[in-house]
Motif scaffolding. Structure first.
Motif, PDB file in Angstrom:
ATOM      1  N   UNK A   1      69.582 110.961  13.234  1.00  0.00           N
ATOM      2  CA  UNK A   1      68.659 112.064  12.981  1.00  0.00           C
ATOM      3  C   UNK A   1      68.417 112.924  14.211  1.00  0.00           C
ATOM      4  N   UNK A   2      69.086 112.617  15.317  1.00  0.00           N
ATOM      5  CA  UNK A   2      68.938 113.403  16.525  1.00  0.00           C
ATOM      6  C   UNK A   2      67.746 113.036  17.371  1.00  0.00           C
ATOM      7  N   UNK A   3      67.126 111.889  17.121  1.00  0.00           N
ATOM      8  CA  UNK A   3      65.991 111.451  17.926  1.00  0.00           C
ATOM      9  C   UNK A   3      66.461 110.694  19.160  1.00  0.00           C
ATOM     10  N   UNK A   4      65.689 110.784  20.211  1.00  0.00           N
ATOM     11  CA  UNK A   4      66.068 110.230  21.509  1.00  0.00           C
ATOM     12  C   UNK A   4      65.512 108.826  21.664  1.00  0.00           C
TER      13      UNK A   4
ATOM     14  N   UNK B   1      63.751 106.024  23.575  1.00  0.00           N
ATOM     15  CA  UNK B   1      62.784 105.958  24.664  1.00  0.00           C
ATOM     16  C   UNK B   1      62.132 104.581  24.665  1.00  0.00           C
ATOM     17  N   UNK B   2      61.509 104.256  25.762  1.00  0.00           N
ATOM     18  CA  UNK B   2      60.777 103.009  25.883  1.00  0.00           C
ATOM     19  C   UNK B   2      59.395 103.162  25.256  1.00  0.00           C
ATOM     20  N   UNK B   3      58.584 102.105  25.390  1.00  0.00           N
ATOM     21  CA  UNK B   3      57.232 102.169  24.847  1.00  0.00           C
ATOM     22  C   UNK B   3      56.405 103.244  25.534  1.00  0.00           C
ATOM     23  N   UNK B   4      56.760 103.579  26.778  1.00  0.00           N
ATOM     24  CA  UNK B   4      56.042 104.627  27.509  1.00  0.00           C
ATOM     25  C   UNK B   4      56.565 106.017  27.219  1.00  0.00           C
ATOM     26  N   UNK B   5      57.567 106.130  26.353  1.00  0.00           N
ATOM     27  CA  UNK B   5      58.124 107.436  26.029  1.00  0.00           C
ATOM     28  C   UNK B   5      59.119 107.941  27.043  1.00  0.00           C
ATOM     29  N   UNK B   6      59.793 107.039  27.785  1.00  0.00           N
ATOM     30  CA  UNK B   6      60.739 107.423  28.826  1.00  0.00           C
ATOM     31  C   UNK B   6      62.129 106.907  28.487  1.00  0.00           C
ATOM     32  N   UNK B   7      63.137 107.619  28.964  1.00  0.00           N
ATOM     33  CA  UNK B   7      64.515 107.181  28.766  1.00  0.00           C
ATOM     34  C   UNK B   7      64.813 105.987  29.667  1.00  0.00           C
ATOM     35  N   UNK B   8      65.662 105.057  29.211  1.00  0.00           N
ATOM     36  CA  UNK B   8      66.078 103.965  30.091  1.00  0.00           C
ATOM     37  C   UNK B   8      66.818 104.525  31.304  1.00  0.00           C
ATOM     38  N   UNK B   9      66.380 104.163  32.494  1.00  0.00           N
ATOM     39  CA  UNK B   9      66.992 104.701  33.700  1.00  0.00           C
ATOM     40  C   UNK B   9      66.744 103.759  34.868  1.00  0.00           C
TER      41      UNK B   9
ATOM     42  N   UNK C   1      73.063 103.573  12.297  1.00  0.00           N
ATOM     43  CA  UNK C   1      71.793 102.988  11.865  1.00  0.00           C
ATOM     44  C   UNK C   1      71.651 101.540  12.320  1.00  0.00           C
ATOM     45  N   UNK C   2      72.728 100.768  12.237  1.00  0.00           N
ATOM     46  CA  UNK C   2      72.648  99.359  12.641  1.00  0.00           C
ATOM     47  C   UNK C   2      72.336  99.223  14.125  1.00  0.00           C
ATOM     48  N   UNK C   3      72.999 100.016  14.948  1.00  0.00           N
ATOM     49  CA  UNK C   3      72.734  99.949  16.382  1.00  0.00           C
ATOM     50  C   UNK C   3      71.327 100.454  16.693  1.00  0.00           C
ATOM     51  N   UNK C   4      70.871 101.467  15.973  1.00  0.00           N
ATOM     52  CA  UNK C   4      69.507 101.965  16.176  1.00  0.00           C
ATOM     53  C   UNK C   4      68.475 100.890  15.842  1.00  0.00           C
ATOM     54  N   UNK C   5      68.695 100.160  14.767  1.00  0.00           N
ATOM     55  CA  UNK C   5      67.768  99.076  14.408  1.00  0.00           C
ATOM     56  C   UNK C   5      67.784  97.967  15.456  1.00  0.00           C
ATOM     57  N   UNK C   6      68.966  97.678  16.012  1.00  0.00           N
ATOM     58  CA  UNK C   6      69.046  96.643  17.050  1.00  0.00           C
ATOM     59  C   UNK C   6      68.267  97.057  18.295  1.00  0.00           C
ATOM     60  N   UNK C   7      68.388  98.305  18.686  1.00  0.00           N
ATOM     61  CA  UNK C   7      67.648  98.778  19.858  1.00  0.00           C
ATOM     62  C   UNK C   7      66.145  98.781  19.599  1.00  0.00           C
ATOM     63  N   UNK C   8      65.745  99.089  18.387  1.00  0.00           N
ATOM     64  CA  UNK C   8      64.320  99.055  18.058  1.00  0.00           C
ATOM     65  C   UNK C   8      63.786  97.633  18.088  1.00  0.00           C
ATOM     66  N   UNK C   9      64.590  96.667  17.712  1.00  0.00           N
ATOM     67  CA  UNK C   9      64.163  95.271  17.792  1.00  0.00           C
ATOM     68  C   UNK C   9      63.999  94.808  19.229  1.00  0.00           C
TER      69      UNK C   9
ATOM     70  N   UNK D   1      62.934 105.455  18.739  1.00  0.00           N
ATOM     71  CA  UNK D   1      63.554 106.775  18.678  1.00  0.00           C
ATOM     72  C   UNK D   1      62.475 107.800  18.366  1.00  0.00           C
ATOM     73  N   UNK D   2      62.412 108.831  19.195  1.00  0.00           N
ATOM     74  CA  UNK D   2      61.351 109.839  19.058  1.00  0.00           C
ATOM     75  C   UNK D   2      61.954 111.226  19.149  1.00  0.00           C
ATOM     76  N   UNK D   3      61.327 112.170  18.467  1.00  0.00           N
ATOM     77  CA  UNK D   3      61.712 113.564  18.608  1.00  0.00           C
ATOM     78  C   UNK D   3      61.178 114.095  19.931  1.00  0.00           C
TER      79      UNK D   3
END
Length: 827
Positions: A285-288, A290-298, A464-472, A477-479
């Motif tokens: 869906x084009x969402x980025x 992010x971590x719980x703080x709303x930041x990209x992994x870096x 979708x499968x990889x997105x669910x794994x990252x969410x676990x 994923x946030x706009x």
């Protein structure tokens, strides 16, 4: 016990009830402290099914159940005064009931929070999310209610008389307020709007739920004496002391969380001024991501990239960036070298042992440092950092993504203010300085920004499968609208710049390798010197910078007759080609149809590349392969191209078309060497193994001999700015050697890792007559080349550069000799 107490308050009587106002207020503060600690811990949790998430949710349950509810209950009950305050008739509690009342609410709240944390963010069905919030609110309200009545039931000297309307009202207040509080929290957390003020609001509502329930229930409770307390009255203070100690512990936890938050902000501020590697992962869906703080992994690669000279910028023209760009498209060629890279960095002091922090003890380079050694060190730091991020995301390095095509500048937000007027009337910004400077290529105003940090970004789009794994794993994923404030603050850039950056990253993550379809094309190869005279740039489409502006002439390869017609235009400018085609398209023949098609395609090319230089560009009849030796394609079925070659004037830097842009020629060559299946991947991997294997044999960073100071000037005057190599220790081992090919440089055309390549060679003899050129093709047989490939093959850009250098005056037309001889054109 005095006899007058029994006479004044006989067994079975109900003494009068009064309250201490300041203790009522203190009980609310205790509940607020516990609730705020709970919200802060819940905000820093890691969602998913791992043990870490369970431990954090359990900490939230302990904070809310033990501090916000249990401590508030006994501090509040301490405000209840029975009779005239005699010690013998006050409330005293059983140790068993007190202990059970402390444990039971923690268990109930843990179940409710676990359900909400698991199903609210992990499910997209509204009914499931609402049901999880409802269960969380019911569990929290039930925990508050049962703790109150269970704790009151533990009084040793009273029978309690309860009012059912008050019980229902107290339970309703507890469930309703808890449901509202947790609904607000999870909703704001889902949209990354959970700032400190919103969390304070949630904490106020939670404290209101506990206090409101407690005092509503207390108003409907009457106490009937069934005995008298014998002994000192200090025992009733034990629960109060324990409650205050737990409250102070919660305050310490809040203080530590605040300290960690401030430390994290300072780290983010410092990181925006360092060289950082980030991962931009997008879902369908084009969402980025992010971590719980709303930041990209870096993670930080190093504190600063050490420049060899003042004009040596780390950008897309730098050989190190181009090496990283190519390696990120073939991680398997470097994967087995990561452990030895880590050992080498630890040995040289660039990386602490058993620590993910890079560049912490980074050495300061001096003018005597070996540039090649630091180049290798930085590349090692990049690979190790990427491997660390891959482990954080619980994935393999090849699945991390490909490097974005730019070096991003961070830390520009605090550097926009240049100076302030001496009269204090206006603050002048860097954007104000650049209002007269327009980026004609993009059609927008481009402000001058003075950045401090640099960021490399690996991009990828997941299913979708990889997105669910990252969410676990605890990510989400946030706009961009949801996390723009947090991201812009962490990178110290403006929100508009951030939104534009994320949009470009998303487009890049969806871009596939632009391999033209099989057929014959006409392309535009226009180069120009860079503004600082640091090299050459080539004009490419903005949407597909890995290919030249080109139009398709034919779906198949041209036959001999068509090749002879094309050869008749060799050496002519585009204007002359249009003039000649207009003179020869009048006849109704096959040749006339082909010339008309050729003329139309030239106009299409002018439409795609509306540059005046293209009209003066010289046409080359040399047929070139767009790709060189790509795996899985037959050589006779590859896409081929004829090009108009030209050089733009240095004083003309702006482009006429908004769909075009300029990139360094060396970076364009890196693009061509990064196609999937390109044999240059294996050659680069071979060089990397030879280079980094030799680095493990030296105990420290090698320095160049002091007796050859002229080598430094030779390095600076090199055409491709390639660093020198210490021949005594690492002869021909640097991966930057051969990374950028010079103009007209001839390279071996052998297969990587050794082998036999069979090439069919043909000579093309062109004879010019009045009616055009006649082409004769002579087969020279089959030639076999056997050997180990140590040099990468020439790309299409290299061959086009050799064509440009072959023209004495590319801006003028001249008559060609009667007979032109060309060697094999597609080798």
């Amino acid at each position: 016990m005095p006899s007058d107490i029994a006479a004044k308050y006989p067994i079975g009587s109900k003494p009068a009830i009064s309250f201490v106002p300041y203790l009522i207020f203190c009980s609310y503060l205790v509940s607020l402290i516990g609730a705020f600690t709970t919200v802060e811990l819940l905000n820093r949790r890691v969602s998913g099914s791992g043990w870490r998430s369970w431990v954090q949710v359990a900490g939230c349950a302990v904070s809310f159940g033990l501090v916000a509810i249990w401590c508030m209950h006994f501090v509040g009950n301490r405000a209840i005064v029975l009779g005239d305050g005699e010690q013998e008739i006050q409330l005293y509690y059983s140790l068993t009931y007190t202990t059970v009342s402390a444990v039971l609410p923690v268990v109930v709240i843990f179940i409710g929070l676990l359900v909400a944390d698991r199903f609210y963010k992990g499910s997209k069905r509204p009914m499931t999310r609402f049901a999880s919030l409802l269960m969380c609110g019911v569990c929290a309200g039930a925990a508050v209610t049962e703790m109150h009545y269970l704790g009151n039931n533990g009084t040793t000297n009273y029978h309690l008389h309860l009012s059912w309307p008050h019980i229902v009202g107290a339970a309703g207040i507890a469930v309703g307020a808890c449901l509202l509080s947790f609904s607000l929290f999870f909703h704001w957390s889902q949209h990354w709007m959970n700032n400190i003020w919103r969390r304070i609001v949630v904490a106020f509502f939670l404290a209101l739920a506990v206090s409101g329930m407690h005092w509503t229930a207390a108003a409907g409770t009457w106490y009937e004496i069934r005995g008298y307390h014998v002994g000192p009255g200090r025992e009733r203070n034990i629960n109060l002391i324990i409650s205050l100690c737990l409250c102070l512990s919660a305050c310490v936890v809040c203080f530590l969380l605040g300290f960690l938050k401030q430390r994290q902000r300072r780290l983010l501020k410092d990181r925006a001024q360092q060289v950082v590697l980030a991962v931009a992962t997008f879902d369908a869906e084009g969402r980025l991501l992010v971590s719980q703080s709303g930041l990209m992994p870096c993670q930080t690669i190093t504190q600063q990239f050490h420049q060899r000279t003042f004009d040596d910028d780390f950008n897309t023209s730098h050989p190190v960036f181009q090496w990283i760009f190519r390696v990120s498209r073939n991680w398997s060629g470097i994967l087995d070298l990561i452990p030895s890279m880590r050992e080498h960095l630890q040995m040289t002091g660039y990386l602490q042992a058993n620590s993910p922090t890079h560049g912490g003890n980074e050495r300061v380079s001096s003018s005597d440092d070996d540039d090649t050694s630091y180049s290798a060190t930085f590349r090692e730091l990049f690979c190790v950092t990427a491997h660390e991020i891959a482990k954080t995301l619980d994935t393999s390095l090849p699945n991390l993504g490909c490097l974005y095509e730019e070096v991003l500048t961070t830390g520009t937000l605090l550097n926009r203010i240049l100076w302030q007027s001496s009269y204090g009337s206006k603050t002048i910004l860097a954007a104000d300085v650049a209002t007269s400077t327009r980026d004609i290529e993009a059609g927008i105003i481009s402000p001058i920004l003075f950045g401090k940090g640099q960021m490399l970004v690996l991009t990828k789009q997941v299913d979708t499968d990889e997105a669910n794994r990252l969410q676990n794993l605890g990510y989400g994923f946030a706009s961009i609208d949801q996390v723009s404030d947090q991201l812009a603050r962490s990178l110290q850039i403006s929100r508009n710049d951030l939104e534009d950056l994320v949009s470009r990253l998303h487009s890049f993550s969806r871009r596939k390798a632009c391999i033209p379809e099989i057929g014959t094309y006409i392309a535009s190869f226009l180069i120009q010197p860079s503004p600082a005279m640091k090299g050459l740039e080539v004009i490419v489409p903005r949407a597909t910078p890995d290919r030249l502006p080109m139009v398709k002439l034919s779906d198949e390869e041209l036959d001999s007759r068509q090749m002879s017609i094309i050869a008749s235009f060799n050496g002519l400018s585009l204007e002359d080609c249009l003039l000649r085609t207009s003179q020869r398209t009048g006849t109704m023949s096959v040749d006339g149809d082909f010339l008309k098609k050729f003329r139309n395609k030239i106009f299409d090319l002018l439409r795609d590349c509306p540059e005046q230089t293209l009209r003066r560009a010289i046409f080359s009849a040399r047929q070139l392969d767009v790709t060189h030796g790509m795996t899985g394609q037959q050589e006779s079925r590859q896409a081929t191209v004829f090009a108009f070659c030209g050089i733009r004037e240095i004083y003309i830097q702006s482009l006429q078309g908004v769909t075009l842009k300029t990139i360094p020629l060396s970076f364009f060559q890196a693009y061509l060497r990064s196609y999937p299946g390109c044999p240059d991947h294996a050659i680069l991997a071979q060089k990397n193994h030879r280079e980094f294997s030799s680095l493990q044999q030296v105990p420290s960073i090698t320095k160049p001999p002091a007796t050859h100071p002229s080598n430094k000037w030779l390095r600076r005057l090199g055409a491709n700015r390639l660093p020198s190599v210490d021949m005594t220790s690492r002869a021909d081992s640097c991966s930057e050697e051969g990374l950028v090919n010079g103009m007209g440089q001839t390279e071996m055309t052998t297969h990587p890792w050794g082998g036999i390549m069979v090439t069919s060679t043909q000579d093309v003899i062109i004879d010019e007559t009045k009616d055009g050129f006649d082409m004769e093709m002579q087969d020279l047989g089959v030639k076999a080349e056997v050997g180990i490939a140590e040099t990468e093959q020439q790309t299409m850009a290299d061959k086009l550069m050799s064509i440009i250098t072959g023209f004495r005056d590319p801006h003028a037309t001249r008559a060609l000799p009667k007979t032109l001889y060309y060697g094999s054109s597609r080798r």
